[in-house]
Design a protein around this motif. Sequence first.
Motif, PDB file in Angstrom:
ATOM      1  N   GLU A  15       0.754  -1.204   0.075  1.00  0.00           N
ATOM      2  CA  GLU A  15       0.164   0.053  -0.018  1.00  0.00           C
ATOM      3  C   GLU A  15       0.869   1.361  -0.153  1.00  0.00           C
ATOM      4  OE1 GLU A  15      -3.407   2.096   2.701  1.00  0.00           O
ATOM      5  OE2 GLU A  15      -2.609   0.133   3.327  1.00  0.00           O
ATOM      6  N   MET A  16       0.493   2.137  -0.912  1.00  0.00           N
ATOM      7  CA  MET A  16       1.312   3.388  -0.961  1.00  0.00           C
ATOM      8  C   MET A  16       0.884   4.584   0.183  1.00  0.00           C
ATOM      9  SD  MET A  16       3.631   3.493  -3.231  1.00  0.00           S
ATOM     10  CE  MET A  16       4.216   1.962  -3.702  1.00  0.00           C
ATOM     11  N   LYS A  17       1.831   4.543   1.117  1.00  0.00           N
ATOM     12  CA  LYS A  17       1.451   5.474   2.157  1.00  0.00           C
ATOM     13  C   LYS A  17       3.003   5.575   2.943  1.00  0.00           C
ATOM     14  CE  LYS A  17       0.320   2.255   5.937  1.00  0.00           C
ATOM     15  NZ  LYS A  17      -0.407   1.877   6.963  1.00  0.00           N
ATOM     16  N   LYS A  18       3.310   6.593   3.677  1.00  0.00           N
ATOM     17  CA  LYS A  18       4.329   6.832   4.341  1.00  0.00           C
ATOM     18  C   LYS A  18       4.783   5.778   5.384  1.00  0.00           C
ATOM     19  CE  LYS A  18       6.848  10.454   6.814  1.00  0.00           C
ATOM     20  NZ  LYS A  18       6.828  11.772   7.376  1.00  0.00           N
ATOM     21  N   ILE A  19       5.824   5.264   5.321  1.00  0.00           N
ATOM     22  CA  ILE A  19       6.491   4.321   6.201  1.00  0.00           C
ATOM     23  C   ILE A  19       6.580   4.900   7.371  1.00  0.00           C
ATOM     24  CG2 ILE A  19       8.334   2.747   6.769  1.00  0.00           C
ATOM     25  CD1 ILE A  19       8.847   2.315   3.813  1.00  0.00           C
ATOM     26  N   GLN A  20       6.114   4.494   8.668  1.00  0.00           N
ATOM     27  CA  GLN A  20       5.923   5.122   9.881  1.00  0.00           C
ATOM     28  C   GLN A  20       7.234   4.963  10.790  1.00  0.00           C
ATOM     29  OE1 GLN A  20       3.672   7.184  10.621  1.00  0.00           O
ATOM     30  NE2 GLN A  20       2.387   6.631   8.896  1.00  0.00           N
ATOM     31  N   SER A  21       7.665   3.978  10.583  1.00  0.00           N
ATOM     32  CA  SER A  21       9.135   3.565  11.454  1.00  0.00           C
ATOM     33  C   SER A  21      10.173   4.273  10.556  1.00  0.00           C
ATOM     34  CB  SER A  21       9.316   2.180  11.460  1.00  0.00           C
ATOM     35  OG  SER A  21      10.827   1.916  11.723  1.00  0.00           O
ATOM     36  N   GLU A  22      10.904   5.187  11.224  1.00  0.00           N
ATOM     37  CA  GLU A  22      12.049   6.151  10.573  1.00  0.00           C
ATOM     38  C   GLU A  22      13.189   4.979  10.133  1.00  0.00           C
ATOM     39  OE1 GLU A  22      15.082   9.779  11.790  1.00  0.00           O
ATOM     40  OE2 GLU A  22      13.422   9.373  13.271  1.00  0.00           O
ATOM     41  N   ASP A  23      13.497   4.198  10.778  1.00  0.00           N
ATOM     42  CA  ASP A  23      14.691   3.152  10.401  1.00  0.00           C
ATOM     43  C   ASP A  23      14.363   2.298   9.091  1.00  0.00           C
ATOM     44  OD1 ASP A  23      16.321   3.909  12.592  1.00  0.00           O
ATOM     45  OD2 ASP A  23      15.741   2.139  13.736  1.00  0.00           O
ATOM     46  N   ALA A  24      12.877   2.115   9.137  1.00  0.00           N
ATOM     47  CA  ALA A  24      12.554   1.277   7.911  1.00  0.00           C
ATOM     48  C   ALA A  24      12.352   2.211   6.697  1.00  0.00           C
ATOM     49  CB  ALA A  24      11.009   0.744   8.204  1.00  0.00           C
ATOM     50  N   ARG A  25      12.020   3.762   7.267  1.00  0.00           N
ATOM     51  CA  ARG A  25      11.938   4.511   6.019  1.00  0.00           C
ATOM     52  C   ARG A  25      13.405   4.848   5.328  1.00  0.00           C
ATOM     53  NH1 ARG A  25       8.684   7.770   8.590  1.00  0.00           N
ATOM     54  NH2 ARG A  25      10.703   9.181   9.432  1.00  0.00           N
ATOM     55  N   HIS A  26      14.414   4.863   6.228  1.00  0.00           N
ATOM     56  CA  HIS A  26      15.757   5.060   5.677  1.00  0.00           C
ATOM     57  C   HIS A  26      16.402   3.823   5.069  1.00  0.00           C
ATOM     58  CE1 HIS A  26      16.643   8.886   7.846  1.00  0.00           C
ATOM     59  NE2 HIS A  26      16.219   8.465   8.891  1.00  0.00           N
ATOM     60  N   VAL A  27      16.025   2.777   5.444  1.00  0.00           N
ATOM     61  CA  VAL A  27      16.304   1.315   4.614  1.00  0.00           C
ATOM     62  C   VAL A  27      15.792   1.468   3.373  1.00  0.00           C
ATOM     63  CG1 VAL A  27      16.111  -0.862   4.706  1.00  0.00           C
ATOM     64  CG2 VAL A  27      17.041   0.101   6.739  1.00  0.00           C
ATOM     65  N   CYS A  28      14.473   1.634   3.300  1.00  0.00           N
ATOM     66  CA  CYS A  28      13.546   1.577   1.965  1.00  0.00           C
ATOM     67  C   CYS A  28      13.980   2.558   1.219  1.00  0.00           C
ATOM     68  CB  CYS A  28      12.211   1.824   2.378  1.00  0.00           C
ATOM     69  SG  CYS A  28      10.902   1.850   0.865  1.00  0.00           S
ATOM     70  N   PHE A  29      14.442   3.799   1.732  1.00  0.00           N
ATOM     71  CA  PHE A  29      15.109   4.871   0.689  1.00  0.00           C
ATOM     72  C   PHE A  29      16.099   4.319  -0.057  1.00  0.00           C
ATOM     73  CE2 PHE A  29      17.872   8.369   0.101  1.00  0.00           C
ATOM     74  CZ  PHE A  29      17.215   9.302  -0.845  1.00  0.00           C
ATOM     75  N   SER A  30      17.154   3.861   0.834  1.00  0.00           N
ATOM     76  CA  SER A  30      18.536   3.358   0.371  1.00  0.00           C
ATOM     77  C   SER A  30      18.330   2.338  -0.584  1.00  0.00           C
ATOM     78  CB  SER A  30      19.309   2.839   1.449  1.00  0.00           C
ATOM     79  OG  SER A  30      19.628   3.699   2.482  1.00  0.00           O
ATOM     80  N   LYS A  31      17.391   1.464  -0.648  1.00  0.00           N
ATOM     81  CA  LYS A  31      17.108   0.479  -1.583  1.00  0.00           C
ATOM     82  C   LYS A  31      16.533   1.057  -2.998  1.00  0.00           C
ATOM     83  CE  LYS A  31      16.903  -3.614   1.604  1.00  0.00           C
ATOM     84  NZ  LYS A  31      16.099  -4.464   2.232  1.00  0.00           N
ATOM     85  N   ARG A  32      15.635   1.777  -2.620  1.00  0.00           N
ATOM     86  CA  ARG A  32      14.730   2.313  -3.813  1.00  0.00           C
ATOM     87  C   ARG A  32      15.479   3.445  -4.349  1.00  0.00           C
ATOM     88  NH1 ARG A  32       8.941   1.296  -4.110  1.00  0.00           N
ATOM     89  NH2 ARG A  32       8.768  -0.275  -2.622  1.00  0.00           N
ATOM     90  N   LYS A  33      16.684   4.021  -3.932  1.00  0.00           N
ATOM     91  CA  LYS A  33      17.440   5.034  -4.644  1.00  0.00           C
ATOM     92  C   LYS A  33      18.196   4.230  -5.618  1.00  0.00           C
ATOM     93  CE  LYS A  33      20.786   6.106  -2.227  1.00  0.00           C
ATOM     94  NZ  LYS A  33      22.277   6.223  -2.344  1.00  0.00           N
TER      95      LYS A  33
END
Length: 190
Positions: A15-33
Amino acid sequence: MARTRAPSKGRRKIEMKKIQSEDARHVCFSKRKAGIFAKASDISTLCGVDVVVMMYSPAGNPYSFGSPSVDQVVDRFLLGNLLQFDANTSLNLNHVHQQLSQEYMDLSNQLEAAKDRSVNLKDRIANAQTQEFDVARDINKSSLEQVDRLMNGYERLKVKTVTRITEILRGDANAPMVGGSGAASSITPN
């Protein structure tokens, strides 16, 4: 005894919504970048287009990818049709840089000249004020005829000054001053 695994859930739609966990958000950003940069490289290669991708991480760090280069594509975007980008793009940018540098030098020289004129005018004003005090001191010693000549001289000087100011305001600052520079000497008392 054989271990049994829990059945895999497989690939699922996220589901497309902001990831709530800050650590998970950083990891997801690194992979998707990395994936986004790879896709930008693919579209540039396959379609022969210039591509720039710029983004900021959740921590505020900037990342960019450009093909052929970020600077070249951004300059092309910002300058629009002012420059024709081809194999000689760097030559065009150098030419623009040289023109801007020349304009900067010209403006700097004009500024220095204006500062010099300002200092010169301040000196001339100080000298005129000194002369005015000298004339005021000498006027007490002058006869009526000398004061009358002095008044006439000041009237002529006033007319010449107004004429000169008008010339300067019209942009004809290089025109010679009416009556030359001897006008000041004709108003000093005897």
